[in-house]
Motif scaffolding. Structure first.
Motif, short mmCIF file in Angstrom:
data_model
loop_
_atom_site.label_atom_id
_atom_site.label_comp_id
_atom_site.label_asym_id
_atom_site.label_seq_id
_atom_site.Cartn_x
_atom_site.Cartn_y
_atom_site.Cartn_z
N ALA B 91 0.83 -1.21 0.00
CA ALA B 91 0.00 0.00 0.00
C ALA B 91 0.86 1.25 0.00
CB ALA B 91 -0.93 -0.01 1.21
N GLY B 92 2.01 1.17 0.72
CA GLY B 92 2.93 2.31 0.75
C GLY B 92 3.46 2.64 -0.64
N LEU B 93 3.63 1.61 -1.47
CA LEU B 93 4.10 1.85 -2.84
C LEU B 93 2.98 2.41 -3.72
CD1 LEU B 93 5.99 -1.52 -3.41
CD2 LEU B 93 7.07 0.73 -3.30
N GLY B 94 1.72 2.12 -3.33
CA GLY B 94 0.60 2.53 -4.17
C GLY B 94 -0.07 1.34 -4.83
N ILE B 95 0.05 0.18 -4.19
CA ILE B 95 -0.58 -1.03 -4.74
C ILE B 95 -1.65 -1.50 -3.75
CG2 ILE B 95 -0.21 -3.43 -5.44
CD1 ILE B 95 2.77 -2.60 -5.91
N GLU B 96 -2.89 -1.55 -4.19
CA GLU B 96 -3.99 -1.99 -3.33
C GLU B 96 -4.63 -3.23 -3.94
OE1 GLU B 96 -5.32 -0.67 -0.48
OE2 GLU B 96 -3.99 1.09 -0.32
N VAL B 97 -4.94 -4.19 -3.09
CA VAL B 97 -5.61 -5.40 -3.56
C VAL B 97 -6.99 -5.48 -2.92
CG1 VAL B 97 -5.49 -7.91 -3.72
CG2 VAL B 97 -3.39 -6.57 -3.77
N VAL B 98 -8.01 -5.67 -3.76
CA VAL B 98 -9.35 -5.91 -3.23
C VAL B 98 -9.60 -7.41 -3.34
CG1 VAL B 98 -11.80 -5.40 -3.47
CG2 VAL B 98 -10.11 -3.63 -3.99
N SER B 175 -3.60 5.44 -5.06
CA SER B 175 -2.96 4.21 -5.51
C SER B 175 -2.60 4.33 -6.98
CB SER B 175 -3.92 3.03 -5.36
OG SER B 175 -4.68 3.18 -4.20
N ARG B 176 -1.60 3.55 -7.38
CA ARG B 176 -1.22 3.51 -8.79
C ARG B 176 -1.70 2.22 -9.43
NH1 ARG B 176 2.91 6.32 -10.36
NH2 ARG B 176 1.80 6.06 -12.30
N VAL B 177 -1.78 1.18 -8.60
CA VAL B 177 -2.20 -0.14 -9.09
C VAL B 177 -3.33 -0.65 -8.20
CG1 VAL B 177 -1.49 -2.52 -9.53
CG2 VAL B 177 0.15 -0.65 -9.84
N VAL B 178 -4.42 -1.08 -8.80
CA VAL B 178 -5.49 -1.71 -8.03
C VAL B 178 -5.72 -3.10 -8.62
CG1 VAL B 178 -7.91 -1.63 -7.36
CG2 VAL B 178 -6.60 0.47 -7.47
#
Lengths: 410, 264
Positions: B91-98, B175-178
């Motif tokens: 998440a700190g990098l900007g990657i979130e997973v749902v 985020s950059r990536v979801v």
């Protein structure tokens, strides 16, 4: 040598551009306007003052204080409740009428069902005008109607708004705009456009196609309509009849079409065909957009007939999109009306046909999207069509409307 | 969109991948689940991750999200090698997973869920007004009008609304990536369509979206690229515009189709 534009022409152009900006993009600070329109702040101030005096915009302090130090820049807002148009959407089986404020807010709306089949122009105009009058009566005393627009499911001549032919609504050769303008008696002209053309306009200005200057909009109702935007402008052709994508022949010798031909996209993909393929009995009143959506829903649940129906329809739709991609090289193809549901339910088939049928170069960047405005795309387009005049020359139009009948405008 | 940044809206994807996995491996004890998997995701695009049950999709996604680390191979984020060891690192990098289960708390409202574990304070107490405003702004920015008040409890929301909240939570943090694991799995068709359109809007706003789905119509409706996994290997990475339904199904079921895919 042609002389440059006069200061008066420049001012009119700038007034229109500023009004159009807040109409389409919402309230904006003077600083934002100056930056976005490339004008200096004193010009913005002068233009805003003129538009404020005409009652088209108002300036106020921002609702939320900004984080920056210093006096906040005033925000220019369109006068959405005081300046409005009437938008009419004539569907094959329903009518919608809305009062739409400057800025695009739907202030009030009415809708009614229309029996399918032949429609008497006078009855249609009476129904539309009756609903409109109710809406106008409910508007404030100081509100002013600056235009009216009709989205019509048929072939409409650009020059005079004449409905030349409505294959699914059985109406031929009617100057609908004039009839309705007389019946409304508001002193504003009524512009009429093909429903899918207006849907294309709406999606281009307020929907999925914002920022895309070349797009094709496909609209599904009972039949299939199309609107094509090229270089940011609606493609009209010689007389405004262009964009009848529904009558592009995709299956020579195929199913009979209401236009008299065979194998048109309209007849291969339209509502009746989909319901036929899915084995839905249309005599029992199962028709319209809810019936189409029920087929897509059934397919999702695993109904084999419904899946097969969507597969067949998706094949023809994919052929059509491949042809359109090759001919127009659009940046986007948008599916609206019931085609939104049909596309989402048959996307694998549609895109497979495009992958094999379209040339690689124009196919590479085309984006396939669903209409962001949903079922309101055509109604929104009618409103935008109606706003065109006041956005082109705001002060002149307001002056004309505020003067009593017959007084010469200075 | 912030008003006035430009008259239009920027569209189109840039050429540099934001997420680039090269030859990643992952074993659980004696079981090797991923064999040299490649996956590239670009900003402004939806990358569909498809594969049969057991092909390694969820293991791959857990590695991306920092739930576990890959054993070997390269994990590049915006061109830099990274090694997230926890979901918080990712998440700190900007990657979130749902994830499929959404991980929402039923007894909390929408705002509380969106800020869970990352609450904002104004020094002494929680800054409820700021959080509520940010939640509302995020939902409006995604053109979400269907959830009603942001103070509704999650237990009152439908499946589609919950999915929407989970996705909105992921994008609240710049985020950059979801990554979305089967977002439409348990939804009816109308709600699925809304979620698909939401997925598309995320990418159109410039995010890189990785979408796991079994439904080929959903994959073709919203994706720009397709990554097909077959028995823990990347069978092919293709542009959706270049392939047919039949080819993708063959990649999933046999790892190759014509010239595409794994060697025979």
């Amino acid at each position: 040598m042609k002389a440059g534009p006069s200061p008066e022409e420049i001012r009119r152009h700038n007034l229109g551009t500023l009004l159009r900006f807040v109409h389409l993009r919402g309230p904006a600070s003077r600083a934002t306007l100056a930056e976005s329109l490339g004008l200096n702040r004193s010009t913005i101030m002068a233009l805003t003052a003129d538009l404020t005096a005409a009652g088209l915009v108002r300036e106020e302090l921002p609702r939320r204080p900004g984080r920056r130090a210093g006096r906040p820049s005033l925000v220019v807002r369109p006068e959405s409740t005081r300046v409005y148009v009437l938008a009419f959407d004539v569907g094959v089986d329903r009518l919608a009428v809305a009062r739409v404020g400057l800025g695009g807010t739907v202030l009030d709306r009415r809708s009614a069902d229309l029996p399918r089949g032949a429609v008497d122009p006078n009855e249609l105009v009476t129904a539309l005008a009756g609903a409109a009058r109710t809406l106008v009566r409910k508007a404030g005393r100081d509100a002013v109607c600056v235009g009216a627009g009709v989205a019509f499911p048929g072939i409409v001549r650009r020059a005079d708004g004449r409905v030349v032919f409505g294959p699914n609504i059985k109406m031929t050769d009617v100057v609908l705009g004039d009839l309705l303008a007389r019946r409304l008696g508001l002193g504003v002209p009524v512009t009429v456009g093909n429903d899918a053309d207006l849907g294309a306009l709406a999606e281009h200005e307020r929907g999925a196609g914002v920022g895309c200057e070349n797009l094709v909009y496909l609209h599904g109702d009972v039949g299939i309509g199309g609107g094509i935007i090229v270089g940011g402008r609606l493609l009209g052709g010689e007389e405004g009849f262009a964009g009848e994508i529904g009558h592009m022949i995709v299956n020579p010798g195929g199913r009979a079409c209401a236009c008299g031909s065979r194998g048109c996209l309209d007849s291969e993909v339209g509502e009746r065909t989909l319901l036929d393929y899915a084995g839905r009995d249309q005599s029992s009143g199962q028709s319209g957009r809810d019936a189409v959506r029920a087929v897509v829903d059934a397919a999702d649940r695993g109904d084999v007939a419904a899946r097969e129906a969507l597969h067949r329809v998706g094949t023809w739709l994919g052929f059509a999109v491949a042809n359109l991609v090759n001919v127009f090289n659009p940046g986007m193809v948008i599916f609206g009306g019931t085609l939104r549901d049909v596309y989402l339910g048959s996307a694998a088939q549609v895109r497979s046909m495009v992958a094999t049928g379209a040339l690689a170069a124009p196919r590479d960047r085309v984006r396939l999207r669903t209409a962001e405005l949903g079922d309101d795309a055509t109604l929104t387009g009618a409103a935008e069509f109606a706003f065109a005049e006041v956005l082109a020359d705001p002060l002149q139009v307001l002056a004309r409307l505020r003067e009593p009948e017959g007084t010469p405008v200075p | 969109m912030s008003l006035g940044t430009s008259f239009g809206r920027s569209v189109g994807a840039s050429a540099r991948p934001v997420l680039d996995l090269r030859g990643v491996d992952k074993s659980f004890g004696p079981v090797q689940v991923l064999h040299g998997v490649d996956l590239t995701a670009y900003p402004g695009e939806v990358t569909a991750l498809v594969g049969d049950n057991g092909a390694g999709k969820t293991t791959l996604v857990k590695g991306i999200g920092g739930v576990h680390t890959f054993d070997s191979g390269e994990y590049l984020f915006e061109g830099r090698p990274v090694r997230p060891r926890t979901p918080r690192d990712a998440a700190g990098l900007g990657i979130e997973v749902v994830h499929q289960d959404l991980a929402l708390c039923e007894n909390l409202d929408i705002v509380e869920n969106m800020f869970l574990g990352r609450e904002r304070s104004n020094g002494i107490a929680l800054d409820e007004a700021a959080m509520e405003e940010a939640a509302r702004r995020t939902l409006t920015g995604l053109s979400v009008r269907s959830v009603g008040s942001v103070r509704r409890r999650v237990s009152e929301l439908s499946g589609g609304q919950r999915q929407t909240v989970a996705i909105a939570r992921a994008v609240l943090w710049d985020s950059r990536v979801v990554v979305l694991d089967e977002p439409a799995a348990a939804l009816g068709v109308a709600q699925t369509q809304q979620v698909l359109e939401l997925v598309r809007r995320l990418a159109d706003k410039g995010l890189a979206v990785v979408l796991i789905s079994h439904n080929m119509n959903d994959v073709f409706a919203v994706s720009d690229r397709i990554v097909a996994l077959y028995l823990g290997r990347t069978a092919a990475q293709v542009r959706t515009a270049d392939v047919t339904h039949r080819q993708v199904v063959e990649l999933i079921t046999s790892g190759r189709t014509g010239d595409l895919g794994l060697p025979a």
